[in-house]
Design a protein around this motif. Structure first.
Motif, mmCIF file in Angstrom:
data_model
loop_
_atom_site.group_PDB
_atom_site.id
_atom_site.type_symbol
_atom_site.label_atom_id
_atom_site.label_comp_id
_atom_site.label_asym_id
_atom_site.label_seq_id
_atom_site.Cartn_x
_atom_site.Cartn_y
_atom_site.Cartn_z
ATOM 1 N N GLN A 120 0.868 -1.170 0.000
ATOM 2 C CA GLN A 120 0.000 0.000 0.000
ATOM 3 C C GLN A 120 0.914 1.232 0.000
ATOM 4 O O GLN A 120 1.925 1.219 0.677
ATOM 5 C CB GLN A 120 -0.779 -0.061 1.315
ATOM 6 C CG GLN A 120 -1.970 0.780 1.406
ATOM 7 C CD GLN A 120 -3.175 0.058 0.838
ATOM 8 O OE1 GLN A 120 -3.069 -1.048 0.312
ATOM 9 N NE2 GLN A 120 -4.309 0.713 0.921
ATOM 10 N N ARG A 128 12.469 -5.763 13.007
ATOM 11 C CA ARG A 128 12.137 -6.484 14.227
ATOM 12 C C ARG A 128 11.117 -7.595 13.962
ATOM 13 O O ARG A 128 11.030 -8.570 14.696
ATOM 14 C CB ARG A 128 11.587 -5.461 15.220
ATOM 15 C CG ARG A 128 11.090 -6.011 16.516
ATOM 16 C CD ARG A 128 12.238 -6.227 17.477
ATOM 17 N NE ARG A 128 11.752 -6.797 18.702
ATOM 18 C CZ ARG A 128 12.302 -6.589 19.901
ATOM 19 N NH1 ARG A 128 13.372 -5.831 20.015
ATOM 20 N NH2 ARG A 128 11.810 -7.144 20.971
ATOM 21 N N PHE A 129 10.334 -7.444 12.900
ATOM 22 C CA PHE A 129 9.287 -8.425 12.604
ATOM 23 C C PHE A 129 9.750 -9.512 11.632
ATOM 24 O O PHE A 129 9.016 -10.441 11.346
ATOM 25 C CB PHE A 129 8.052 -7.714 12.019
ATOM 26 C CG PHE A 129 7.396 -6.773 12.978
ATOM 27 C CD1 PHE A 129 6.550 -7.258 13.962
ATOM 28 C CD2 PHE A 129 7.637 -5.409 12.917
ATOM 29 C CE1 PHE A 129 5.937 -6.392 14.861
ATOM 30 C CE2 PHE A 129 7.027 -4.537 13.811
ATOM 31 C CZ PHE A 129 6.182 -5.022 14.786
ATOM 32 N N ARG A 137 4.057 -10.554 7.837
ATOM 33 C CA ARG A 137 3.956 -9.402 6.948
ATOM 34 C C ARG A 137 4.515 -8.138 7.599
ATOM 35 O O ARG A 137 4.649 -8.047 8.819
ATOM 36 C CB ARG A 137 2.505 -9.168 6.538
ATOM 37 C CG ARG A 137 1.578 -8.791 7.686
ATOM 38 C CD ARG A 137 0.322 -8.150 7.153
ATOM 39 N NE ARG A 137 0.657 -6.941 6.401
ATOM 40 C CZ ARG A 137 -0.225 -6.213 5.737
ATOM 41 N NH1 ARG A 137 -1.485 -6.566 5.702
ATOM 42 N NH2 ARG A 137 0.136 -5.120 5.098
ATOM 43 N N CYS A 138 4.815 -7.207 6.753
ATOM 44 C CA CYS A 138 5.328 -5.912 7.207
ATOM 45 C C CYS A 138 4.270 -5.178 8.019
ATOM 46 O O CYS A 138 3.108 -5.109 7.629
ATOM 47 C CB CYS A 138 5.720 -5.091 5.985
ATOM 48 S SG CYS A 138 6.070 -3.367 6.329
ATOM 49 N N MET A 139 4.682 -4.637 9.151
ATOM 50 C CA MET A 139 3.767 -3.886 10.012
ATOM 51 C C MET A 139 3.903 -2.373 9.789
ATOM 52 O O MET A 139 3.379 -1.583 10.546
ATOM 53 C CB MET A 139 4.049 -4.206 11.484
ATOM 54 C CG MET A 139 3.832 -5.669 11.862
ATOM 55 S SD MET A 139 2.157 -6.246 11.506
ATOM 56 C CE MET A 139 1.253 -5.336 12.750
ATOM 57 N N GLN A 140 4.646 -1.995 8.763
ATOM 58 C CA GLN A 140 4.836 -0.567 8.460
ATOM 59 C C GLN A 140 5.395 0.173 9.677
ATOM 60 O O GLN A 140 4.958 1.269 10.018
ATOM 61 C CB GLN A 140 3.514 0.074 7.998
ATOM 62 C CG GLN A 140 2.911 -0.582 6.768
ATOM 63 C CD GLN A 140 3.686 -0.297 5.491
ATOM 64 O OE1 GLN A 140 4.618 0.512 5.462
ATOM 65 N NE2 GLN A 140 3.325 -0.984 4.403
ATOM 66 N N ALA A 141 6.372 -0.460 10.290
ATOM 67 C CA ALA A 141 6.930 0.113 11.517
ATOM 68 C C ALA A 141 7.958 1.208 11.240
ATOM 69 O O ALA A 141 8.354 1.939 12.144
ATOM 70 C CB ALA A 141 7.561 -0.991 12.359
ATOM 71 N N GLY A 142 8.414 1.324 9.993
ATOM 72 C CA GLY A 142 9.538 2.212 9.729
ATOM 73 C C GLY A 142 10.811 1.501 10.180
ATOM 74 O O GLY A 142 10.781 0.311 10.481
ATOM 75 N N GLY A 196 5.910 3.735 8.173
ATOM 76 C CA GLY A 196 5.910 2.806 7.047
ATOM 77 C C GLY A 196 7.309 2.539 6.535
ATOM 78 O O GLY A 196 8.301 3.068 7.050
#
Ligand SMILES: Cc1cc2nc3c(=O)[nH]c(=O)nc-3n(C[C@H](O)[C@H](O)[C@H](O)COP(=O)(O)OP(=O)(O)OC[C@H]3O[C@@H](n4cnc5c(N)ncnc54)[C@H](O)[C@@H]3O)c2cc1C
Ligand code: SF4
Lengths: 526, 172
Positions: free
Chosen positions: A157, A206-207, A194-199, A323
């Motif tokens: 996204q 970390r994920f 999946r990516c958590m859009q943590a930056g 993100g």
């Protein structure tokens, strides 16, 4: 698990470095039942060592051994001891890479044929074509989990940062805007979430959503029983016998003790500064100029991409830190089109930095202070940024040499990393800066400014591939022209830099090399 | 103000609170008065005042309180004492030559900045600046209130459901 090979076991492949090249190779060989010992200078970290903190992670995992930045470039003044931003850890720079996974374009493998002789440049065609590498690009994309056709994973996204750049880019007529391909999961893939859009992609994920050999290839290779990884093991020299075949690697462990690991073959993947440095440091009476250096090209043709960063202050908060760090790619300028006044092309990649790094990198020159700086920082949450990833040309004198007197903690000469712009690089960068500025102006930016180069993240070319032994260091398989059982397995093999980030191509080459090594071993040729 | 600062000469006290409004509430952060001045700064008011003035001229953010400048600069007084003392003395000399008063008493920021431009290539200036660029901007207390930067996010599940794509571009 925890396979342990004997120091005198000369049936193992010794791989130096556990990053994109080395980690991939170790795993690919393990899948074929080939034993390897991976020597990795850095420590091993766990997932909970990965923090969302720019300076903490920089201090924790970066390669900070002494290096000297040289050449007519700003980095020589601004970062005199840190020419490159590289990780020293199990997983190498795949811990902090951002995941952009573009293939090279076909013409980029034919630099010399396409561009001809350019004064001051040392152009050469790769000995392989895009078609040769294409099946391995597909394998690499599946292996790493790259969004797009090979995996079927959708692109991300669009995040806020990309939306802003894209709005401007579309207004100036660009059409090739994508939020992928990225080696970042948009759904469960490869047993990773999946990516958590943590930056914080550039501090480590970390994920585990972003591919890194730290938590994929390395533990899987070890679990296979065919691979032993030795962290805190710095390869010092590669030894050879009187027939000129590599026989062993001498390394220092974390306590400074020296060991000699015998080897059937040696694969060097220490990234483009350490790999040539190791070959140069391994000089002997048989090879007085360093191993595999009959061409004199070891350490030369160092390429870093012609890069620059442009930031725009937008009318409303963007929150670029939310993100993925590199969230979007614009490829309209990646084509070869000399009517723009330069050879090669560039990719525009939307990027973000946190406050700590932005403050440090915004203008690291001595004059980079005062209201000009702080008024931009005051608008931090209104910023959007883009990075220009442009092809730079191979220039023979750009490269890695050894300091005459300065030694590192292991007693090895410190590397001097010299890089200057070719006039073509200057023209390309300027064009990129102008176009990026136009994008932000078209998007309504209140202010647009340029951020100078930071320590280089893309380092390639210092042991380049060539068809003829006189022109480069390795052949199309990454095997050195001079020594049959000595391979280069990282980005230092690159013959040209392309307008694309290097890692996907490094991984594709490593997978291809693994097939080749396995075949040659089966035929008892190495 | 703490006891010892009350014993300072009046002009210096005024100087030390030059950020004034920022002292008690910085971008919504309430600070206790006692935390404004690290202990060393009270013991070394001249050097502290000079460093503070310099720090605020190098990275001027009017709404950020003095303590955020002083605290990271503190270690320099131990690690680089001579460099700091001599550097500030030199700066004062330059200020007196040009403006007839000490650096800290030059009222216009642009005038003080001119003085600093003269010495920006020197070790003294770059040591202070290099310390502050990390010490000031790597302080999580300032990130969200002052810069709108939200810091570590993994422990809150990232921004997948917290606005990574919430921007509506309605200004074009
Ligand atoms: C911030 C950042 C963002 C990036 N983003 C992207 C991106 O989006 N897309 C992309 O394609 N690329 C990206 N890159 C580049 C990417 O990280 C590198 O291209 C890639 O990791 C290089 O792979 P490598 O195998 O050559 O070296 P590395 O991955 O750097 O691995 C080398 C390893 O070798 C070890 N080593 C070195 N010398 C020795 C020795 N003598 N003995 C033992 N071990 C040794 C090192 O410690 C290190 O672990 C990024 C880089 C940075 C810094
Ligand atoms: S943005 Fe996604 S890929 Fe990047 S670190 Fe966060 S979770 Fe990982």
């Amino acid at each position: 698990m925890a396979t342990r090979f004997d120091y005198d076991d000369d049936s193992v492949v010794v791989i130096i470095g556990s990053g994109a090249g080395g980690g991939t190779l170790a795993h690919a060989l393990a899948k074929k039942g080939i034993n390897s010992v991976v020597l990795e200078a850095g420590k091993r970290y766990q997932m909970n060592d990965i923090e969302n903190d720019e300076w903490e992670m920089f201090k924790k995992i970066s390669w900070l051994d002494e290096r000297i930045t040289a050449g007519p470039r700003q980095l020589t003044d601004t970062f005199p001891g840190l020419p490159a931003w590289i990780v020293k850890a199990v997983g190498g720079s795949t811990i902090h890479w951002a995941g952009v996974s573009l293939r090279f374009q076909p013409h980029e493998f034919r630099s010399h044929s396409e561009l001809g002789d350019i004064a001051g440049a040392n152009l050469l065609d790769w000995p392989i074509s895009y078609e040769d590498l294409e099946p391995y690009y597909v394998k690499a994309e599946r292996h790493m989990g790259v969004t797009g056709d090979s995996t079927g994973m959708p692109y991300h996204q669009w995040n806020n940062n990309f939306k802003v750049l894209a709005a401007g880019a579309e207004r100036i007529g660009y059409t090739q805007l994508r939020s992928g391909p990225m080696a970042i999961n948009t759904e469960q893939y490869d047993e990773r979430g999946r990516c958590m859009q943590a930056g914080f992609c550039m501090q480590g994920c970390r994920f585990g959503a972003k591919w890194s050999t730290m938590y994929t290839d390395i533990p899987r290779a070890e679990a296979s029983g065919y691979c032993e990884v030795r962290p805190r093991s710095m390869a010092l020299t590669i030894e050879h016998d009187d027939k000129g075949r590599a026989t062993a690697v001498v390394y220092a462990d974390g306590d400074g003790n020296r060991h000699r690991q015998r080897a059937r073959a040696v694969c060097v993947a220490g990234n483009s500064i350490e790999s040539p440095r190791l070959l140069l440091n391994s000089h002997s009476s048989l090879f007085p100029d360093g191993l595999a250096n009959s061409s004199g090209q070891v350490g030369r043709n160092y390429m870093t991409h012609a890069t620059s960063c442009i930031f725009g202050v937008m009318p409303k908060p963007v929150h670029m830190h939310r993100g993925t760090t590199f969230a979007g790619i614009i490829s309209d300028e990646a084509r070869l089109d000399r009517s723009r006044g330069f050879a090669g092309g560039y990719t525009l990649e939307v990027m973000s930095l946190g406050v700590p790094f932005f403050a440090k990198f915004m203008d690291p020159s001595n004059a980079g202070w005062g209201r000009d700086i702080t008024t931009a920082l005051d608008k931090y949450d209104h910023l959007s940024g883009v990075w220009i990833c442009g092809e730079d040309l191979a220039v023979e004198k750009n490269g890695v040499t050894l300091h005459d007197t300065k030694k590192d903690q292991h007693g090895l000469p410190v590397p001097i990393v010299y890089k200057g712009d070719h006039p073509n690089d200057v023209a390309l960068r300027r064009h990129g800066e102008q176009q990026a500025t136009k994008c932000y102006e078209a998007a309504g930016a209140e202010r647009v400014f340029q951020v100078p180069d930071f320590p280089t993240s893309h380092n390639v070319g210092t042991n380049r591939m060539s068809a003829r032994p006189a022109d480069g260091v390795v052949n199309q398989w990454g095997q050195t022209h001079d020594i049959d059982n000595l391979f280069i397995s990282d980005g230092s093999q690159f013959t040209s830099s392309g307008a694309e980030n290097p890692t996907l191509t490094i991984v594709a080459l490593a997978l291809r090399q693994a097939d080749h090594i396995a075949e040659r071993m089966q035929r008892q040729e190495i | 103000m703490t006891t010892s600062s009350r014993t300072m000469p009046l002009s210096r006290r005024r100087f030390l609170t030059l950020s004034g409004q920022g002292a008690l509430v910085a971008g919504g952060l309430a600070l206790s008065a006692g935390s404004l001045w690290p202990r060393w700064a009270l013991a070394d008011p001249d050097l502290a005042a000079g460093l503070l003035r310099m720090g605020r001229d190098i990275y001027p953010h009017d709404a950020i309180a003095d303590t955020y400048y002083l605290t990271p600069l503190e270690p320099l007084l131990n690690s680089h004492r001579a460099l700091i003392a001599e550097g500030l003395a030199d700066l004062n000399r330059r200020a007196r030559d040009t403006y007839g008063k000490d650096y800290g008493d030059v009222t216009e920021e642009t005038d003080r900045a001119m003085l600093l431009r003269e010495i920006e290539d020197g070790d003294f200036f770059q040591t202070v600046r290099g310390t502050l660029v990390v010490g000031l901007y790597d302080n999580p207390e300032l990130w969200e209130p002052y810069f709108g930067y939200q810091g570590s996010s993994w422990q809150r599940g990232g921004y997948l459901y917290r606005g990574f794509d919430d921007l509506v571009i309605d200004w074009l």
